[in-house]
Design a protein around this motif. Sequence first.
Motif, PDB file in Angstrom:
ATOM      1  N   ASP C  66      -4.027   5.499  -1.592  1.00  0.00           N
ATOM      2  CA  ASP C  66      -2.728   5.256  -2.207  1.00  0.00           C
ATOM      3  C   ASP C  66      -1.780   6.410  -1.837  1.00  0.00           C
ATOM      4  O   ASP C  66      -2.078   7.571  -2.086  1.00  0.00           O
ATOM      5  N   HIS C  67      -0.644   6.057  -1.258  1.00  0.00           N
ATOM      6  CA  HIS C  67       0.269   7.103  -0.787  1.00  0.00           C
ATOM      7  C   HIS C  67       0.690   8.044  -1.898  1.00  0.00           C
ATOM      8  O   HIS C  67       0.922   9.232  -1.664  1.00  0.00           O
ATOM      9  N   ASN C 135       5.500  11.391   1.098  1.00  0.00           N
ATOM     10  CA  ASN C 135       4.446  10.423   0.826  1.00  0.00           C
ATOM     11  C   ASN C 135       4.702   9.675  -0.465  1.00  0.00           C
ATOM     12  O   ASN C 135       4.581   8.455  -0.525  1.00  0.00           O
ATOM     13  N   ARG C 145       4.692  -1.431  -0.190  1.00  0.00           N
ATOM     14  CA  ARG C 145       3.488  -1.263  -1.015  1.00  0.00           C
ATOM     15  C   ARG C 145       2.722  -0.008  -0.663  1.00  0.00           C
ATOM     16  O   ARG C 145       1.976   0.534  -1.463  1.00  0.00           O
ATOM     17  N   ASP C 146       2.863   0.469   0.569  1.00  0.00           N
ATOM     18  CA  ASP C 146       2.196   1.717   0.960  1.00  0.00           C
ATOM     19  C   ASP C 146       2.832   2.146   2.273  1.00  0.00           C
ATOM     20  O   ASP C 146       3.772   1.503   2.751  1.00  0.00           O
ATOM     21  N   PRO C 150      -2.422   3.578   5.792  1.00  0.00           N
ATOM     22  CA  PRO C 150      -2.915   4.359   4.650  1.00  0.00           C
ATOM     23  C   PRO C 150      -4.090   5.275   5.015  1.00  0.00           C
ATOM     24  O   PRO C 150      -4.165   6.401   4.532  1.00  0.00           O
ATOM     25  N   THR C 222       6.476   3.469   9.069  1.00  0.00           N
ATOM     26  CA  THR C 222       6.776   2.941   7.737  1.00  0.00           C
ATOM     27  C   THR C 222       8.268   2.669   7.602  1.00  0.00           C
ATOM     28  O   THR C 222       8.699   1.613   7.140  1.00  0.00           O
ATOM     29  N   GLU C 560      -0.849   0.606  -8.292  1.00  0.00           N
ATOM     30  CA  GLU C 560      -1.260   1.044  -6.962  1.00  0.00           C
ATOM     31  C   GLU C 560      -0.460   0.344  -5.867  1.00  0.00           C
ATOM     32  O   GLU C 560      -0.154   0.919  -4.839  1.00  0.00           O
ATOM     33  N   TYR C 561      -0.070  -0.914  -6.130  1.00  0.00           N
ATOM     34  CA  TYR C 561       0.640  -1.690  -5.116  1.00  0.00           C
ATOM     35  C   TYR C 561       2.158  -1.510  -5.219  1.00  0.00           C
ATOM     36  O   TYR C 561       2.910  -2.198  -4.535  1.00  0.00           O
ATOM     37  N   ASN C 562       2.631  -0.635  -6.080  1.00  0.00           N
ATOM     38  CA  ASN C 562       4.049  -0.309  -6.261  1.00  0.00           C
ATOM     39  C   ASN C 562       4.874  -1.454  -6.819  1.00  0.00           C
ATOM     40  O   ASN C 562       5.406  -1.365  -7.912  1.00  0.00           O
TER      41      ASN C 562
END
Lengths: 212, 311, 699
Positions: C66-67, C135, C145-146, C150, C222, C560-562
């Motif tokens: 997870d970023h 990050n 989401r990341d 990752p 990204t 975790e998935y924002n």
Amino acid sequence: MNSPPKLHPGLNLGPAHGDDHEAAENSIFGFWVFMMSDLVTFGMFFALYATALHATAGGPGPKDLFDLSSVAWQTGFLLVSSLTSGLALLHVKTHHHRSGAAIGPMLFWLLATVALGGLFLWREIGDFQAMAAQGALPTRSNWLSSLWALVGLHGLHVSIGMLWALVIALGVLLRGVDQRWKLTLLRWGVFWHFLDIVWIAIFSFVYLGGLR
Amino acid sequence: MFVSVFHLLATAGNYLEPVGPIAGTERAHLIKVIWVSMIAIGPALLATPLILWRYRRSNARAAYTPKWEGNRLLEIIMWGVPIAVVTWLSLHIWKSTHQLDPYRPLAEEAITVQVVGLDWKWLFLYPDQGVALVDELIVPEGQAVHLILTTDTVMQSLQIPALAGQMYAMPGMTTHQWFFAGLPGETRGFNAQFTGLGFSKQEFVVKTVTQAGFEEAMASMQSAPPLDEATYSKLAERGTPTETKLALGISTDATLRFRLAEPQLFARVLGRYHTGQPLASEAQPGSADYRAEAAALPAAMNTMPMHHHHD
Amino acid sequence: MTDSLCGNLTWDSIMLVKAWKDPNVNNLITAGAAAMIPVGALMVPLLLLWTGWWRPLFRDWLASVDHKKIGVLYIALAVVMLFRGVVEGTLMRLHHATALHGGVLSPDHFNQLFTTHGTTMIFFVAMPLITGLMNVVIPLQLGARDVAYPRLNQIGFWLTASGGFLITISLLIGQFATGGWSAYPAYTGSIFSPGVGVDYWLLSVGLSGIGSTLSGVNFAVTLYKLRAPGMTFMRMPLFLWTSLCVSILLVLIMPPLTVACITLGLDRYLGFHFYTNDLGGNLMNFINLFWMFGHPEVYILALPAYGVMSEVASTFSAKRLYGYPSIVVATMCIAVLSFLVWLHHFFTMGQSALVNAVFGIATLIIAIPTGMKVYDWLATLWRGRIRFTTPMIYLCGFLVLFVIGGLTGIILANPTIDFQVHNSLFLVAHFHNVIIPGVVFGMLAGLHYWFPKVFGFRLLESWGRTTAWLWIVGFSVTFFPLYVAGLMGMRRRAVDYADPAIQPYMIVAAIGSLILCLAFLALLGTILRSILLRKQLAVPLGDPWDARTLEWATPCPPPEYNFAVLPEVTARDAFWEAKENGTAYAPVEKYEDIHLPPPTYYGLWIGAFASVLGFAVVWHIGWLSLLGLLGSIAVPIAYALLPYREIILPAAEVQKQDEAWRCAARETDGVTRDEEAHATNRGLAKPDELEIEFAAAER
């Protein structure tokens, strides 16, 4: 999905590959970015080499050491290996959009590339041995340090490319040509062609330039 | 008037109190650049507290324009002012950098001094006068001086702040520094580039004397001990000025002055790095392993030393 | 026996043994610091075992891709290393206060101190801080989401950490280099610097440099490829623009540093002649390579801080950022120009006046976009409603002090002046003036601003403000005297000085450095105190500052998935716009399954083998080097061949979590500005009546 046929520079899998084609976009783009970083690395070694042209410190210089016929062989091996690597990728592009495609031809071209890389390295190492026999070790002068480092770095890249191809061959045998290995193959293809381009620069500037 | 100001400050030893015209101009540049930059910087420094105070949230009377995000005129001023200031400063840099180029010969007639940086002291060779001094640079008042710099160890940087800025000195290469000596007096110089344990002790004195005094000093050194290869090799051993004097068996407050017995010394020091042979650590002055007897200077240069050319 | 098994390593290499045999002041100081390593190495695992925290540490943090968590790990690394850096800085300042003709520390010890201080602060404090913050923030602000890769992100962190490990272990085993953070040869060559010091420098800097290259690639992709639908480049928050520039810079300028490390390493280990004095070696090449990296590096550090300041200025004056297109253009200009000025680090190397003039002018030109930015921030504050929160105080300090740093930068850009102040404390004061108010204030403002986003609770405002003032005052008291001392001719890196007139300035600077120590302690205190009060400070609804950009459109901390559903962006301040339109917490029609990368120890393995490799190479331990090398190669191969299965989070689960948050946000009446720093702020803040009136009138 109506994704365009071309999502990233270089060989694209094509819309027939569906999700795999889509997934390649970020993966291959990122690898290109990484290659640009590697290109700067080579650029710096080229720059060091350029400043070292006259720094032979009384030791042997290009005209004493370079064996153009061996270099020509190396160039030939590497150029043909680019072709075979391309054929491996083309096989993946044209056959592996459906399940059950044979992996034999792909593996053949992949291993042929490794073999040609091996031939390249064999001649290159031979050249280095010949230079060492004449006392032209990197410890002799700034120019020789730069030469060994630049050409050696390229040789190291070729070795990594070969190891990578073998890992891909193993992976494909273990898990088939799935999305993950397709993308790995595409990245490896970019890497291998990149080595060719760097070699052409080495061949032109270092070898041909040195004998001019 | 300039001259009298320099005279008043002739004993000081820093950039802010120059004793020669080069350093004086360099200081003038500092002041000029600060004032001109203030045109762009001053408003920001003034506006920051004013804006912060005026538009604090508790001040309900201040205007508030939450959606305001651009104004053409303001934009032109914001780009324009820095551009104008930088343009002026750039012209200044262009002119001043050429005018004060340390490589620019200042006069036909000049005192030439070859400078060898050692760990951790400076050796000044006067090829025309046939003398050599350690940590002491003697120059005649008002005269142009041409320093030709190299080192016989790692890179160093010679600076005499009250007379001129610094210039790197590198082994096997020469660099140049021209300056005008000021009025009689003393000032200090040093190595500004870090070189290890004794670095902070690598200072020297610059003595500006009258023309007659200069000739007298040069003449008196003709009977000084000779600086030959063997003595040089001892000098080159790493050590602070004090340590070197102790190693040579002389009093720590004595001066190290020589008759230059080896006129080719400078060229031979340069040649050390151009023999085409590897230099072992025992033969490298400045290394902890260095041994004077293992460090013979090349008799003749195999290659011409690489001059650091000024184009 | 020891020769083959332990390379050059002997008992006497261990600092504690050395101090036992020869207990002088210098050895004792170093041994005291070194002793913290074995003590820590024992205590931390014991504590983890005793509390049972080791399990969540490994499972939720070290294995996480997870970023946000990787970002936190970077920042934690930076804070730990900052402790060392601050202590070393203070030691040097205290030493100089007594160093008229001598002083407490020996030259060798002092030389190591400034080398480790510089190396630590740049590579293991500033770099991890910006990488960590990037990050945490990039994917959130971007509506992603990341990051793009990752796992690569995790590897980058562990390579940086292995570099940090090496520089830390050098305190205990052997010693560090003495050649400064820039490590100029021939001083750092094997003839003048035998021993392990420079090798530690090469390996720690080299490893972390590779990590930074990978981060650069990752962030660049990204930012190019994972922008939320509608997030065009010209709608990206300023922090993302600066991040994009930084990513491009990282990709292109880390290689010169890597090449400098490799070639100097070849000289030292294999007798090559890149930079030796003899056989044609050319030390000037190293200096060029180093600054081809080193100058853009300054902007790698500074640009993200500019990004943070842009966000802070806009949020805490409740106003749109002034001159967004101009700032974007200015940022790009700075990034491009940063490639073209490296030579100003050595105007004194004897090149022609022409070359010096060109590089001097190029350097000055950077002042145009930089000055422009300062004006833009001021214009953002103008006619705003400024809340003096902690980040805003950092911004105030930044605006005043950074401008002064800019002035001294302009001064140094003049070759004729640089001839005089180069290599002096004036230069040291200048780059600290740029890096502390410029970079550190920016990062601390960012830490305060985004802390609740990551951890779910705010940092205490009262403590935060005190800390900010301590940094501002501490910096000023420490470094302004150094400008004067530099002009008076005090050289950088000199262990002592002979001019008594310098001593008063050194004493003032020493006092300043103690204030900076206090500031560091206050920072730790702020964090610890806030952890204790986390229940009162919790802001689960996600938007404690009434902010403008997408990261605030998630709960604190975000899942975790924002984003349960990827946001659609229609304007520059996307979240602000949504709040104005009343759609910020609107129910979502359709949820979909979310694919997440699985946790992995990939990075940890790479870091472990890289550390082993680095340590073994430093000490010339052949078999261990081979082990480290083979391990570093085997890990990627193994992970390539192992099956890779994404975790699939079912839509129903996502919906449950997301709807709970949206409902709570809709049902909560936000706090007013006056209560922003109160316990009543649960993560929903709203503008004043007055502000709403003005906004309506302006429309």
